[in-house]
Design an enzyme around this catalytic site. Structure first.
Site, PDB file in Angstrom:
ATOM      1  N   ASP A  39     -26.444 -38.704 -61.644  1.00 44.81           N
ATOM      2  CA  ASP A  39     -25.382 -37.752 -60.989  1.00 44.81           C
ATOM      3  C   ASP A  39     -24.575 -37.133 -61.906  1.00 44.81           C
ATOM      4  O   ASP A  39     -23.935 -36.216 -61.998  1.00 44.81           O
ATOM      5  CB  ASP A  39     -24.565 -38.630 -60.130  1.00 44.81           C
ATOM      6  CG  ASP A  39     -25.445 -38.814 -58.922  1.00 44.81           C
ATOM      7  OD1 ASP A  39     -26.575 -38.540 -58.617  1.00 44.81           O
ATOM      8  OD2 ASP A  39     -25.072 -39.574 -57.920  1.00 44.81           O
ATOM      9  N   LYS A 117     -16.838 -43.177 -51.612  1.00 45.35           N
ATOM     10  CA  LYS A 117     -17.379 -42.196 -51.727  1.00 45.35           C
ATOM     11  C   LYS A 117     -18.964 -42.686 -51.836  1.00 45.35           C
ATOM     12  O   LYS A 117     -19.338 -43.233 -52.671  1.00 45.35           O
ATOM     13  CB  LYS A 117     -17.288 -41.068 -52.893  1.00 45.35           C
ATOM     14  CG  LYS A 117     -18.287 -39.882 -52.660  1.00 45.35           C
ATOM     15  CD  LYS A 117     -17.959 -38.996 -53.731  1.00 45.35           C
ATOM     16  CE  LYS A 117     -18.708 -37.722 -53.755  1.00 45.35           C
ATOM     17  NZ  LYS A 117     -20.139 -37.986 -53.989  1.00 45.35           N
TER      18      LYS A 117
END
Length: 688
Positions: A39, A117
């Site tokens: 990511d 998140k």
């Protein structure tokens, strides 16, 4: 349009095209659960494209990836395409405190919500008059794939919402959430997948993404999917004033909401929550890579509006990566202090979570198979703070056919003894040569020198290996008889001229000082299987003497709080070995403490109590608070449950305090904690 020489603009356009193509390619892989980049690498790629467009606005065409949400739905998808009732947006990111404060300064609000998140897959649910009518993936934000059948077998997603007195069911409710696989279930999911002949997933996020696109709902059930709601879309008959109110209503209707969400009322409080979760990233049941900050008031949200891809009233603070990919060069094995032979990965060095790593644990032979890694694979590794790096799994899509399976050795790499499990169902393989295997001996010396045992600062891993391999020590029994003359045969503790160096002199001083230590530390230093600091403290606190412990029946030992029959039997079995007794006798003859005096005995004020400490205390570090509890006979727990007796709350306490209040547990401040340690629970007021 910015003025550019033609040749310069042509080069800029080529650069933009290359970046945009890479972003689209890796974005599509990501949303289909098959990413080939970590990511953090994708975020960096996306940021480069954004910066290029900010510096040269003429490059920012309407179909730029920086203006798009998610990824387009594949035309050949096996699922039907559905249009969301209200567009699903993405989130913009910030990566440091200054960027966050800049966003807060231009987005002022009297109240923000901070939410974890979740690193999963977005889902859109539509309820009509309380009944689930449709579920879809995010897709490009406007059109997603219809995955209603798969959503129906996820236990967290109710088919029918519950009616609530304070919150009437709306005619239409569009719910946004995140589907994920809990960290604790991921290994089992991968093991089942490999057993079924499939390829392992690299991480829980990939597994969740692949799960929602299964054609067979029975396969979806095997993936142990969970869901947490984090927003609403289109509604009829429901107009909450705040995001917080929406979450309360959803919870009342039976929809799962996050226990980690917290409201704050200033920029400093937002930053404090970011910093708190930076150090508690692994407290949550799911993977998380950042903290989302939202303006709570929905009227304010509408006033701030949105860009083409993200709301202006919300931002995601992304934490530094703890996962990276690298090449698995080899798998080797090492021998531990109890004879356990552990495979470990040798990798191309890679920077992760603040340091460069080139080795990571693989635990045992079964774990190597369960993770599905092959020598030569590109693998995903994670390093959480100071935790030993761990291989999560392979990036199967990057295999080229040259990879090979790891074959576990039949014999100990240090002494040549034949390896085998201690018991038939034991996942670990062990070297049986406990008395003289150099690997086990040096590992035991390193362990007993650690802070949790004798705390011998000058005796590290290299020194321990040197003392064994040079023949200075046959085993740990003679450790406290070492002299400077003995060290003259050492390579680690001598100078080039052959005299004892400063480390050698320090070792002798350390040994003299460490003889007089706590009894529980002596028990830990013996390296008895299953007997760690918690059990050692409990045994020392009850018996106060090693001779008394040795002579105690195993049934009595097992009745000690925090011990039980397995640890008790292991303790008893260890002393049945004559050479083990010789070690204890040698230490005792060298002056090592074998019993506690009455003055050294800590009053057991917390016996039978389970205590959780959360937040920052002025008079205690996290370790000293835990030590204070355990030394008084209590159990220091890291999680709040109905079995918790007290929760001690300091500054910046988070979800644990909220959970304690929800369960009606007894909550103490630092003064109350001091009182509890000194006098036990009897003098404290009852719970409110």
């Amino acid at each position: 349009m910015t003025e550019n020489p033609p040749e310069n603009f042509a080069q800029l356009r080529r650069t933009w095209n290359e970046l945009a193509e890479q972003v689209r390619y890796h974005r599509d892989l990501y949303y289909n659960g098959q990413p080939s980049l970590p990511d953090s690498d994708f975020d960096a790629l996306f940021s480069r494209l954004q910066r290029l467009e900010e510096e040269h606005p003429e490059l920012a065409v309407p179909d730029s990836p920086t203006k798009e949400v998610g990824a387009p739905v594949a035309q050949q998808s096996t699922f039907g395409n559905v249009e969301h009732l209200q567009r699903m947006l993405s989130l913009d990111n910030v990566f440091d405190e200054q960027e966050l404060r800049d966003w807060l300064a231009k987005t002022p609000s009297p109240r923000y919500l901070t939410e974890l998140k979740i690193d999963g897959l977005s889902i859109d649910l539509v309820y009509r008059h309380g009944r689930l009518a449709r579920a879809a993936t995010r897709g490009d934000g406007r059109v997603g794939e219809d995955i209603t059948a798969n959503a129906m077998v996820i236990g967290d997603i109710p088919h029918q919402l519950k009616a609530a007195v304070d919150h009437p069911l709306p005619a239409v409710l569009e719910v946004r959430g995140e589907v994920f696989i809990p960290i604790g279930d991921f290994a089992e999911v991968n093991a089942q997948r490999i057993a079924d002949g499939g390829k392992p997933f690299a991480n829980p996020r990939n597994a969740a993404a692949g799960s929602l696109r299964q054609k067979n709902t029975e396969d979806v059930k095997k993936r142990r999917l969970r869901m947490i709601c984090h927003g609403i879309g289109y509604t009829e008959g429901f107009s909450p004033a705040t995001q917080h109110e929406a979450y309360l209503a959803m919870s009342a209707w039976g929809l799962p909401t996050s226990p980690y969400t917290q409201a704050v009322e200033s920029s400093d409080e937002v930053v404090a929550r970011v910093n708190y979760w930076a150090g508690h990233r692994h407290d949550a049941i799911h993977e998380m890579d950042g903290l989302v900050i939202k303006v709570d008031d929905i009227a304010e949200q509408r006033a701030y509006g949105s860009t083409s891809r993200a709301p202006r009233w919300a931002i995601a603070y992304k934490y530094p990566p703890e996962e990276v990919t690298t090449k698995l060069l080899d798998i080797r094995v090492g021998v531990g202090r109890t004879g356990r032979v552990t495979p470990y990965a040798v990798m191309e060095p890679v920077f992760v979570a603040g340091s460069t790593v080139s080795m990571a644990t693989l635990h045992n032979p079964s774990e190597v198979k369960r993770k599905g890694v092959l020598i030569g694979d590109t693998v995903v590794i994670r390093k959480a703070g100071e935790v030993i790096p761990e291989v999560l799994g392979p990036v199967v899509e990057m295999r080229d056919g040259s990879e090979r399976e790891f074959v576990f050795p039949e014999r100990c790499p240090d002494c040549g003894a034949k390896l085998a499990p201690a018991k038939e169902d034991d996942a670990d393989w062990r070297c049986p040569n406990a008395r003289s295997c150099p690997g086990q001996l040096s590992a035991r010396l390193t362990y007993l020198a650690g802070r949790g045992a004798f705390d011998i600062e000058a005796l590290g891993e290299k020194g321990a290996q040197d003392l064994i391999r040079s023949g200075i020590l046959r085993d740990e029994g003679a450790l406290f008889n070492l002299t400077e003359d003995d060290l003259l045969r050492s390579q680690v503790y001598t100078t080039q001229k052959g005299t004892v160096n400063a480390s050698g002199k320090k070792l002798i001083r350390n040994l003299e000082q460490s003889r007089n230590t706590d009894l529980w530390r002596v028990i830990v230093a013996l390296s008895i299987r299953h007997v760690g600091p918690t059990a050692a403290r409990a045994l020392a606190g009850r018996y106060h003497s090693l001779p008394a412990l040795i002579s105690a029946p195993v049934e009595d030992l097992a009745e000690t709080d925090g011990v039980g029959p397995i640890i008790a039997q292991s303790f008893k079995d260890w002393f049945e070995e004559p050479w083990h007794r010789d070690i204890v006798d040698s230490w005792a003859a060298s002056g090592v403490v074998m019993e506690e005096s009455a003055a050294d005995q800590v009053k057991q004020t917390l016996e039978g109590l389970t205590i959780v400490v959360t937040g920052s205390l002025e008079g205690y570090t996290r370790d000293s608070a835990k030590e204070a509890i355990i030394s008084r006979g209590g159990r220091a727990s890291g999680s709040v449950s109905k079995k918790t007796d007290f929760v001690v709350v300091g500054e910046n306490a988070g979800s644990k305090e909220a959970r304690a209040r929800e369960l009606g547990l007894r909550i103490l401040d630092e003064k109350g904690f001091d009182e509890l340690l000194e006098n036990g629970a009897g003098n404290l007021p009852p719970a409110a």
